[in-house]
Design a protein around this motif. Structure first.
Motif, mmCIF file in Angstrom:
data_model
loop_
_atom_site.group_PDB
_atom_site.id
_atom_site.type_symbol
_atom_site.label_atom_id
_atom_site.label_comp_id
_atom_site.label_asym_id
_atom_site.label_seq_id
_atom_site.Cartn_x
_atom_site.Cartn_y
_atom_site.Cartn_z
ATOM 1 N N ARG A 275 -9.249 1.360 40.855
ATOM 2 C CA ARG A 275 -8.138 1.980 40.128
ATOM 3 C C ARG A 275 -8.119 1.536 38.672
ATOM 4 O O ARG A 275 -7.855 2.344 37.768
ATOM 5 C CB ARG A 275 -6.801 1.635 40.798
ATOM 6 C CG ARG A 275 -6.631 2.255 42.172
ATOM 7 C CD ARG A 275 -5.167 2.241 42.593
ATOM 8 N NE ARG A 275 -4.617 0.887 42.609
ATOM 9 C CZ ARG A 275 -4.590 0.099 43.667
ATOM 10 N NH1 ARG A 275 -5.117 0.523 44.825
ATOM 11 N NH2 ARG A 275 -4.056 -1.099 43.609
ATOM 12 N N CYS A 276 -8.381 0.263 38.428
ATOM 13 C CA CYS A 276 -8.384 -0.254 37.057
ATOM 14 C C CYS A 276 -9.467 0.429 36.224
ATOM 15 O O CYS A 276 -9.212 0.859 35.090
ATOM 16 C CB CYS A 276 -8.596 -1.767 37.076
ATOM 17 S SG CYS A 276 -8.587 -2.527 35.441
ATOM 18 N N GLU A 277 -10.652 0.555 36.774
ATOM 19 C CA GLU A 277 -11.751 1.209 36.048
ATOM 20 C C GLU A 277 -11.470 2.696 35.844
ATOM 21 O O GLU A 277 -11.756 3.259 34.789
ATOM 22 C CB GLU A 277 -13.050 1.016 36.819
ATOM 23 C CG GLU A 277 -14.262 1.631 36.140
ATOM 24 C CD GLU A 277 -15.536 1.442 36.947
ATOM 25 O OE1 GLU A 277 -16.584 1.945 36.516
ATOM 26 O OE2 GLU A 277 -15.460 0.793 38.015
ATOM 27 N N PHE A 278 -10.878 3.324 36.844
ATOM 28 C CA PHE A 278 -10.606 4.757 36.772
ATOM 29 C C PHE A 278 -9.565 5.082 35.703
ATOM 30 O O PHE A 278 -9.777 5.950 34.846
ATOM 31 C CB PHE A 278 -10.137 5.250 38.146
ATOM 32 C CG PHE A 278 -9.686 6.679 38.166
ATOM 33 C CD1 PHE A 278 -10.608 7.707 38.189
ATOM 34 C CD2 PHE A 278 -8.329 6.991 38.163
ATOM 35 C CE1 PHE A 278 -10.194 9.031 38.218
ATOM 36 C CE2 PHE A 278 -7.910 8.299 38.190
ATOM 37 C CZ PHE A 278 -8.841 9.326 38.220
ATOM 38 N N PHE A 279 -8.435 4.388 35.700
ATOM 39 C CA PHE A 279 -7.353 4.710 34.766
ATOM 40 C C PHE A 279 -7.670 4.285 33.332
ATOM 41 O O PHE A 279 -7.073 4.806 32.396
ATOM 42 C CB PHE A 279 -6.054 4.048 35.225
ATOM 43 C CG PHE A 279 -5.409 4.738 36.393
ATOM 44 C CD1 PHE A 279 -5.030 6.065 36.299
ATOM 45 C CD2 PHE A 279 -5.207 4.063 37.585
ATOM 46 C CE1 PHE A 279 -4.436 6.712 37.383
ATOM 47 C CE2 PHE A 279 -4.617 4.699 38.663
ATOM 48 C CZ PHE A 279 -4.231 6.021 38.566
ATOM 49 N N SER A 280 -8.576 3.360 33.151
ATOM 50 C CA SER A 280 -8.926 2.943 31.796
ATOM 51 C C SER A 280 -9.793 3.972 31.078
ATOM 52 O O SER A 280 -9.905 3.933 29.847
ATOM 53 C CB SER A 280 -9.641 1.586 31.828
ATOM 54 O OG SER A 280 -10.839 1.673 32.583
ATOM 55 N N THR A 281 -10.403 4.900 31.819
ATOM 56 C CA THR A 281 -11.294 5.897 31.200
ATOM 57 C C THR A 281 -10.890 7.336 31.477
ATOM 58 O O THR A 281 -11.529 8.255 30.983
ATOM 59 C CB THR A 281 -12.730 5.690 31.704
ATOM 60 O OG1 THR A 281 -12.771 5.826 33.139
ATOM 61 C CG2 THR A 281 -13.241 4.305 31.326
ATOM 62 N N LEU A 303 1.632 12.004 37.184
ATOM 63 C CA LEU A 303 3.007 11.499 37.185
ATOM 64 C C LEU A 303 3.518 11.274 38.605
ATOM 65 O O LEU A 303 4.727 11.291 38.842
ATOM 66 C CB LEU A 303 3.927 12.482 36.449
ATOM 67 C CG LEU A 303 3.693 12.615 34.945
ATOM 68 C CD1 LEU A 303 4.610 13.665 34.342
ATOM 69 C CD2 LEU A 303 3.894 11.283 34.232
ATOM 70 N N SER A 304 2.607 11.085 39.526
ATOM 71 C CA SER A 304 3.014 10.792 40.896
ATOM 72 C C SER A 304 3.539 9.362 40.992
ATOM 73 O O SER A 304 3.325 8.531 40.097
ATOM 74 C CB SER A 304 1.843 10.989 41.854
ATOM 75 O OG SER A 304 0.830 10.031 41.591
ATOM 76 N N ARG A 305 4.208 9.075 42.071
ATOM 77 C CA ARG A 305 4.797 7.753 42.253
ATOM 78 C C ARG A 305 3.725 6.668 42.291
ATOM 79 O O ARG A 305 3.868 5.599 41.686
ATOM 80 C CB ARG A 305 5.614 7.727 43.543
ATOM 81 C CG ARG A 305 6.335 6.407 43.799
ATOM 82 C CD ARG A 305 7.186 6.491 45.047
ATOM 83 N NE ARG A 305 7.949 5.263 45.219
ATOM 84 C CZ ARG A 305 7.484 4.168 45.809
ATOM 85 N NH1 ARG A 305 6.256 4.158 46.287
ATOM 86 N NH2 ARG A 305 8.239 3.093 45.927
ATOM 87 N N LEU A 306 2.613 6.947 42.982
ATOM 88 C CA LEU A 306 1.559 5.947 43.088
ATOM 89 C C LEU A 306 0.902 5.675 41.741
ATOM 90 O O LEU A 306 0.537 4.534 41.433
ATOM 91 C CB LEU A 306 0.503 6.420 44.098
ATOM 92 C CG LEU A 306 0.972 6.513 45.555
ATOM 93 C CD1 LEU A 306 -0.121 7.106 46.427
ATOM 94 C CD2 LEU A 306 1.383 5.138 46.076
ATOM 95 N N ASP A 316 -2.309 2.336 30.131
ATOM 96 C CA ASP A 316 -3.335 3.142 29.469
ATOM 97 C C ASP A 316 -3.164 4.645 29.634
ATOM 98 O O ASP A 316 -3.823 5.415 28.935
ATOM 99 C CB ASP A 316 -4.729 2.759 29.998
ATOM 100 C CG ASP A 316 -5.103 1.327 29.680
ATOM 101 O OD1 ASP A 316 -4.570 0.794 28.692
ATOM 102 O OD2 ASP A 316 -5.920 0.735 30.424
ATOM 103 N N VAL A 317 -2.300 5.089 30.545
ATOM 104 C CA VAL A 317 -2.199 6.527 30.824
ATOM 105 C C VAL A 317 -0.792 7.057 30.576
ATOM 106 O O VAL A 317 -0.599 8.001 29.790
ATOM 107 C CB VAL A 317 -2.635 6.826 32.280
ATOM 108 C CG1 VAL A 317 -2.492 8.316 32.574
ATOM 109 C CG2 VAL A 317 -4.072 6.383 32.505
#
Length: 645
Positions: A275-281, A303-306, A316-317
């Motif tokens: 998740r960290c790698e995914f949301f950073s890019t 904009l989902s809860r998760l 970052d998002v």
């Protein structure tokens, strides 16, 4: 089991004009006024209502098509299947209420190939769920069985032909063929072979219909996938057709955009590192795709809860998603991701839904970025939806939540007015104590350069003043201002005029006698020269003429002569009685070289104040310190006694 008339939803209003009419039912758009905003993207309580009558046929002897459709929606729940809300019956009419959806056939023409690709992925997921989890066959895969929600998500419907695999026989398919899509009917259905791959054949026909009129290069691997559908999913031998779960592994459903979509859908299954790698890019990867496609297909997932509870996404998002992008600041460091028009259409409805979520972490995130997006809401949306939620927040026991809520309420005061935000009766307890006069030109504005400040100040003559301004006249490059002063003490009455000029470099040692100020009385007029408009903070024994490069030889010689004349006049005082104002004579006193002035060393020094006045027009000012003897006054009057008494 269908509900009775008593299960009718309260506050339901059904539109008169149907959205779609089929062989089994008519679809209407409806609104639930008192609740169920959850089922509508626009938070206006919109739902879809299907109305159906009884239909004759061997498959509908036990239940009508709409009843079977409703029962299957209630039983088989999946994110990619139309969501069931309620069902009831009034006399012979069956009612089914679902989330608000539109038939795919009505919106297919405005969708992009990338949106179609995502939609097909949703339908494939729903079919895999029915085959592998529920053990059911859909038997009616076609455009007519697919609906689109308000946020562009494809949902599988048309479950009236749903049956288990043991029930899937040639006879069953023959009875259902009259109302099914002809292009999706497997030619092998007429044979006595029992097949479980009817849905594979129908899905291949769906792919061909959806991409009709589109180029193969508009979506990655589209050409290969079409060929795969014709050769594999519609194979003449049903046993050789692959399962639908195998189809989901094709490259067509695994390019970058689909991969992002799948990752967001299965976010709970991902590890923290993933998740960290995914949301950073993710934002950098999405910039190369059409903005509206990203907003429509991924806006809800971003904009989902998760997503909003993930720490990397919050950093970052989310800050970029919640800030509209303005054309005036395209290169701003904190520029938003979506343009203002796209934000209003696709993100704003999500925000209105999120304000109804009772999660403190989500609410704090919305409050933190409230100032970035508050301007996208209308007055009605702010007063009817956002404000009530904020007022609820100030009653919470969390002090941080209450503090952030109060800050957001202050953002609403300039928009809605304090009366709307805080309510109640208000009174004016504070008054404006500022003086009515204009602001002083010497008031400094913080943050501006020194030169800019004085460049913006008005001239002294342009400002109102309660006193008259000193007369002045220009002499060469300097301005000579006439000042009225009080008479000097005794000693210089015979001198008519004295031009005062202080030498530039006085102060580096003890002043000599010639540097002292005289006591001689002029005809109450002194001439001082000023060139600087800046006010000094203290008095100095420095020249009023600051420019040392300019030397006026005539002034020096004239001043020296006048100073010598004043000293000689002091020496000519014969008797102390002459100091009496009655005995003073105002004519020139003859010089006497024989007399000696015993008080020469005691001559006091009266420093002239260094005044700096901005240039102004000549205006007469009568000083309160002026003293001019009246020529008509008797010289014997005034003291009432003599020094001899």
């Amino acid at each position: 089991m269908m509900g009775n008339e008593g299960s009718h939803l309260n506050g339901l209003e059904i539109e008169e004009k149907p959205t779609e009419v089929t062989d089994f039912w008519a679809q209407y758009r409806a609104t639930i006024n008192d609740s169920c905003s959850y089922f509508s993207l626009k938070s206006d309580g919109s739902v879809s209502v299907f109305k159906g009558e009884a239909v004759l046929g061997p498959l509908w002897a036990v239940s009508t098509p709409l009843e079977k459709f409703s029962n299957n929606l209630l039983k088989y729940r999946h994110p990619c299947i139309v969501r069931f809300i309620s069902a009831w019956q009034q006399r012979s009419t069956i009612y089914l209420a679902t989330e608000y959806v539109q038939p795919l056939s009505q919106v297919l023409g405005v969708l992009t190939p990338l949106q179609m690709c995502i939609g097909l992925n949703n339908i494939l997921r729903a079919l895999v769920f029915l085959h592998e989890q529920a053990g059911m066959s859909h038997n009616n895969v076609s455009i007519q069985a697919i609906y689109v929600t308000g946020d562009g998500q494809w949902k599988l419907g048309g479950l009236q032909y749903l049956c288990s695999f043991p029930e899937l026989t040639g006879a069953y398919l023959k009875h259902a063929r009259i109302h099914r899509y002809d292009k999706a009917i497997d030619p092998n259905e007429d044979s006595h072979k029992i097949t479980k791959t009817v849905d594979q054949y129908g899905f291949a026909a769906l792919v061909d219909d959806v991409f009709t009129g589109h180029e193969d290069d508009q979506v990655p691997h589209l050409k290969e996938f079409k060929q795969y559908c014709r050769e594999s999913l519609q194979h003449n031998e049903p046993e050789l057709r692959p399962s639908l779960s195998e189809v989901s592994h094709h490259s067509f459903f695994n390019h970058e955009f689909i991969s992002i979509y799948k990752f967001l859908n299965f976010l709970p299954l991902k590890s923290e590192e993933e998740r960290c790698e995914f949301f950073s890019t993710i934002l950098e990867n999405l910039k190369c795709y059409h903005e509206e496609t990203v907003a429509k297909q991924l806006g809800g997932l971003l904009l989902s809860r998760l997503t909003m509870l993930d720490q990397t996404a919050r950093k970052d998002v989310i800050p970029f998603i919640l800030k509209p992008k303005h054309e005036r600041t395209p290169n701003s460091e904190y520029s938003g991701f979506f343009s203002l028009s796209i934000f209003k259409e696709h993100v704003k409805p999500r925000l209105m839904q999120l304000f109804g979520v009772r999660d403190s972490q989500i609410r704090m995130l919305l409050l933190t970025h409230f100032s970035k997006y508050v301007h996208v809401f209308s007055h009605e949306e702010l007063s009817q939806h956002i404000l009530p939620e904020l007022l609820l927040g100030i009653k919470d026991t969390d002090d941080n939540l209450v503090a952030c809520t109060l800050i957001c309420l202050s953002e609403l005061v300039p928009i809605l007015g304090a009366g709307t935000v805080i309510g109640g009766k208000r009174s004016k307890f504070f008054t404006d104590g500022r003086p009515n006069s204009k602001t002083s030109p010497l008031t400094l504005v913080s943050g501006r350069a020194h030169s800019e400040i004085f460049a913006q100040q008005k001239a002294l003559r342009d400002l109102t003043c309660s006193e008259e301004i000193f007369k002045h006249e220009k002499t060469g490059s300097f301005e000579t201002i006439t000042l009225n002063e009080r008479p000097s003490p005794v000693g210089g009455e015979s001198v008519e005029v004295e031009s005062l000029r202080i030498k530039p470099n006085i102060g580096a040692g003890d002043p000599s006698e010639e540097d002292w100020s005289d006591w001689d009385n002029t005809s109450n007029t002194k001439h001082a020269t000023f060139i600087s408009p800046e006010i000094k903070g203290h008095y100095e024994d420095i020249p009023l003429i600051v420019d040392n490069s300019i030397t006026n030889h005539k002034t020096i010689s004239k001043t020296s002569l006048l100073q010598k004349a004043a000293i000689e006049a002091k020496k000519n005082i014969i008797d102390i009685s002459e100091l009496d104002i009655k005995n003073q004579k105002f004519e020139s006193i003859k010089k006497s070289g024989d007399d000696f002035d015993f008080f020469a060393d005691m001559t006091p020094v009266i420093e002239k104040p260094t005044l700096t006045i901005a240039p102004a027009e000549s205006v007469s000012l009568s000083s309160k310190l002026d003293f001019v003897p009246d020529e008509g006054t008797d010289e014997n009057e005034g003291w009432g006694d003599t020094w001899n008494d």
